[in-house]
Design a protein around this motif. Structure first.
Motif, PDB file in Angstrom:
ATOM      1  N   UNK A 137     -10.158  -0.099  -2.425  1.00  0.00           N
ATOM      2  CA  UNK A 137     -10.643  -1.256  -1.364  1.00  0.00           C
ATOM      3  C   UNK A 137     -10.067  -2.723  -1.899  1.00  0.00           C
ATOM      4  N   UNK A 138      -9.201  -3.140  -1.269  1.00  0.00           N
ATOM      5  CA  UNK A 138      -8.800  -4.452  -1.824  1.00  0.00           C
ATOM      6  C   UNK A 138      -8.742  -5.440  -0.528  1.00  0.00           C
ATOM      7  N   UNK A 139      -8.448  -6.670  -1.045  1.00  0.00           N
ATOM      8  CA  UNK A 139      -8.565  -7.812   0.025  1.00  0.00           C
ATOM      9  C   UNK A 139      -7.117  -7.473   0.806  1.00  0.00           C
ATOM     10  N   UNK A 140      -7.142  -7.679   2.256  1.00  0.00           N
ATOM     11  CA  UNK A 140      -6.116  -7.385   3.068  1.00  0.00           C
ATOM     12  C   UNK A 140      -5.101  -8.387   2.876  1.00  0.00           C
ATOM     13  N   UNK A 141      -5.299  -9.477   2.293  1.00  0.00           N
ATOM     14  CA  UNK A 141      -4.302 -10.277   1.912  1.00  0.00           C
ATOM     15  C   UNK A 141      -3.782 -10.525   0.511  1.00  0.00           C
ATOM     16  N   UNK A 142      -4.083  -9.127  -0.099  1.00  0.00           N
ATOM     17  CA  UNK A 142      -3.986  -9.192  -1.578  1.00  0.00           C
ATOM     18  C   UNK A 142      -2.253  -9.308  -1.773  1.00  0.00           C
ATOM     19  N   UNK A 143      -1.920  -9.737  -2.874  1.00  0.00           N
ATOM     20  CA  UNK A 143      -0.372  -9.945  -3.443  1.00  0.00           C
ATOM     21  C   UNK A 143       0.016  -8.848  -3.437  1.00  0.00           C
ATOM     22  N   UNK A 144       1.706  -8.690  -3.064  1.00  0.00           N
ATOM     23  CA  UNK A 144       2.461  -7.354  -3.657  1.00  0.00           C
ATOM     24  C   UNK A 144       2.038  -6.759  -4.800  1.00  0.00           C
ATOM     25  N   UNK A 145       1.708  -7.664  -5.781  1.00  0.00           N
ATOM     26  CA  UNK A 145       1.532  -7.203  -7.279  1.00  0.00           C
ATOM     27  C   UNK A 145       0.324  -6.531  -7.314  1.00  0.00           C
ATOM     28  N   UNK A 146      -0.821  -6.994  -6.690  1.00  0.00           N
ATOM     29  CA  UNK A 146      -2.039  -6.504  -6.340  1.00  0.00           C
ATOM     30  C   UNK A 146      -2.082  -4.966  -5.723  1.00  0.00           C
ATOM     31  N   UNK A 147      -0.972  -5.140  -4.673  1.00  0.00           N
ATOM     32  CA  UNK A 147      -0.819  -3.740  -4.020  1.00  0.00           C
ATOM     33  C   UNK A 147      -0.342  -2.689  -4.925  1.00  0.00           C
ATOM     34  N   UNK A 148       0.649  -3.276  -5.761  1.00  0.00           N
ATOM     35  CA  UNK A 148       1.339  -2.410  -6.374  1.00  0.00           C
ATOM     36  C   UNK A 148       0.388  -1.515  -7.546  1.00  0.00           C
ATOM     37  N   UNK A 149      -0.493  -2.551  -8.101  1.00  0.00           N
ATOM     38  CA  UNK A 149      -1.349  -2.002  -9.018  1.00  0.00           C
ATOM     39  C   UNK A 149      -2.405  -0.985  -8.351  1.00  0.00           C
ATOM     40  N   UNK A 150      -2.827  -1.188  -7.008  1.00  0.00           N
ATOM     41  CA  UNK A 150      -3.756  -0.279  -6.347  1.00  0.00           C
ATOM     42  C   UNK A 150      -3.117   0.797  -6.165  1.00  0.00           C
ATOM     43  N   UNK A 151      -1.957   1.012  -5.615  1.00  0.00           N
ATOM     44  CA  UNK A 151      -0.967   2.091  -5.446  1.00  0.00           C
ATOM     45  C   UNK A 151      -1.020   2.960  -6.905  1.00  0.00           C
ATOM     46  N   UNK A 152      -0.440   2.342  -7.826  1.00  0.00           N
ATOM     47  CA  UNK A 152      -0.445   2.923  -9.202  1.00  0.00           C
ATOM     48  C   UNK A 152      -1.768   3.509  -9.677  1.00  0.00           C
ATOM     49  N   UNK A 153      -2.695   2.908  -9.316  1.00  0.00           N
ATOM     50  CA  UNK A 153      -4.094   3.121  -9.850  1.00  0.00           C
ATOM     51  C   UNK A 153      -4.279   4.643  -9.053  1.00  0.00           C
ATOM     52  N   UNK A 154      -4.397   4.609  -7.745  1.00  0.00           N
ATOM     53  CA  UNK A 154      -4.709   5.758  -6.919  1.00  0.00           C
ATOM     54  C   UNK A 154      -4.005   6.910  -7.227  1.00  0.00           C
ATOM     55  N   UNK A 155      -2.688   6.786  -7.506  1.00  0.00           N
ATOM     56  CA  UNK A 155      -1.564   7.880  -7.685  1.00  0.00           C
ATOM     57  C   UNK A 155      -2.296   8.384  -9.087  1.00  0.00           C
ATOM     58  N   UNK A 156      -2.204   7.809  -9.739  1.00  0.00           N
ATOM     59  CA  UNK A 156      -2.653   8.400 -11.360  1.00  0.00           C
ATOM     60  C   UNK A 156      -3.777   8.868 -11.481  1.00  0.00           C
ATOM     61  N   UNK A 157      -4.952   8.221 -10.620  1.00  0.00           N
ATOM     62  CA  UNK A 157      -6.336   8.743 -10.657  1.00  0.00           C
ATOM     63  C   UNK A 157      -6.405  10.061  -9.992  1.00  0.00           C
ATOM     64  N   UNK A 158      -5.849  10.180  -8.744  1.00  0.00           N
ATOM     65  CA  UNK A 158      -5.734  11.509  -7.889  1.00  0.00           C
ATOM     66  C   UNK A 158      -5.042  12.598  -8.621  1.00  0.00           C
ATOM     67  N   UNK A 159      -3.985  12.166  -9.069  1.00  0.00           N
ATOM     68  CA  UNK A 159      -2.926  13.185  -9.891  1.00  0.00           C
ATOM     69  C   UNK A 159      -3.755  13.813 -10.975  1.00  0.00           C
TER      70      UNK A 159
END
Length: 172
Positions: A137-159
């Motif tokens: 869960x991240x701030x809805x106004x998070x930067x593209x870089x923050x969104x990229x980090x969140x996507x990377x993290x969920x993908x790696x953790x879930x896989x």
């Protein structure tokens, strides 16, 4: 181009969110489809700038599929709908990892997910019907870089969790 290293974007192969929902009982009356929800244009802009391919589902959420090392793949979602608490506006980024046919997760699986949540740098495991989903869960106004980090993290953790809990399988 995204900075994923091991994570290479592949084409989306399925309509994803409906596949996660349990099948409706045969006796349940047919429902009319709800009108498509509006996709958050802020996310579209960020994903486009990051060079990601995505599909917008009927809920207005952004669905992505990533190719991973070892011929594995992993789905991720960036939800358009946000939630508020006080001044905070929060968006969820998530990825599924485990499905059971039972109503509840086996105790050893539930305990493993709780242990992993405690160790996680960001995010944790939730139960959505019969599916274990890793959520950041991240701030809805998070930067593209923050969104990229969140996507990377969920993908790696879930896989990683999917590979641990369902050896030899790659459903998500």
């Amino acid at each position: 181009m995204p900075r994923y290293g091991r994570c290479l974007l592949t084409a989306l192969t399925l309509s994803l969110l409906p596949a996660l929902a349990p099948a409706a009982p045969a006796t349940e009356p047919a429902r009319t489809a709800a009108p498509p929800a509006a996709a958050d244009p802020r996310i579209r802009e960020q994903l486009d700038k990051l060079g990601y391919k995505y599909e917008v589902d009927e809920d207005g959420d952004y669905a992505l599929t990533f190719g991973l090392e070892g011929d594995r793949s992993q789905m991720a979602y960036v939800l358009s709908r946000t939630e508020r608490y006080g001044k905070l506006q929060v968006r969820e980024v998530w990825s599924p990892a485990y499905r059971t046919s039972a109503k509840q997760f086996p105790a050893d699986v539930a305990n493993r997910l709780l242990e992993d949540s405690q160790l996680s740098k960001m995010g944790g495991w939730v139960k959505q019907d019969s599916v274990a989903v890793f959520v950041v869960k991240l701030d809805a106004a998070a930067s593209g870089e923050d969104l990229d980090d969140a996507i990377d993290y969920v993908v790696r953790a879930a896989d990683e969790m999917e590979a641990e809990l369902s050896p030899g399988q790659d459903e998500f």
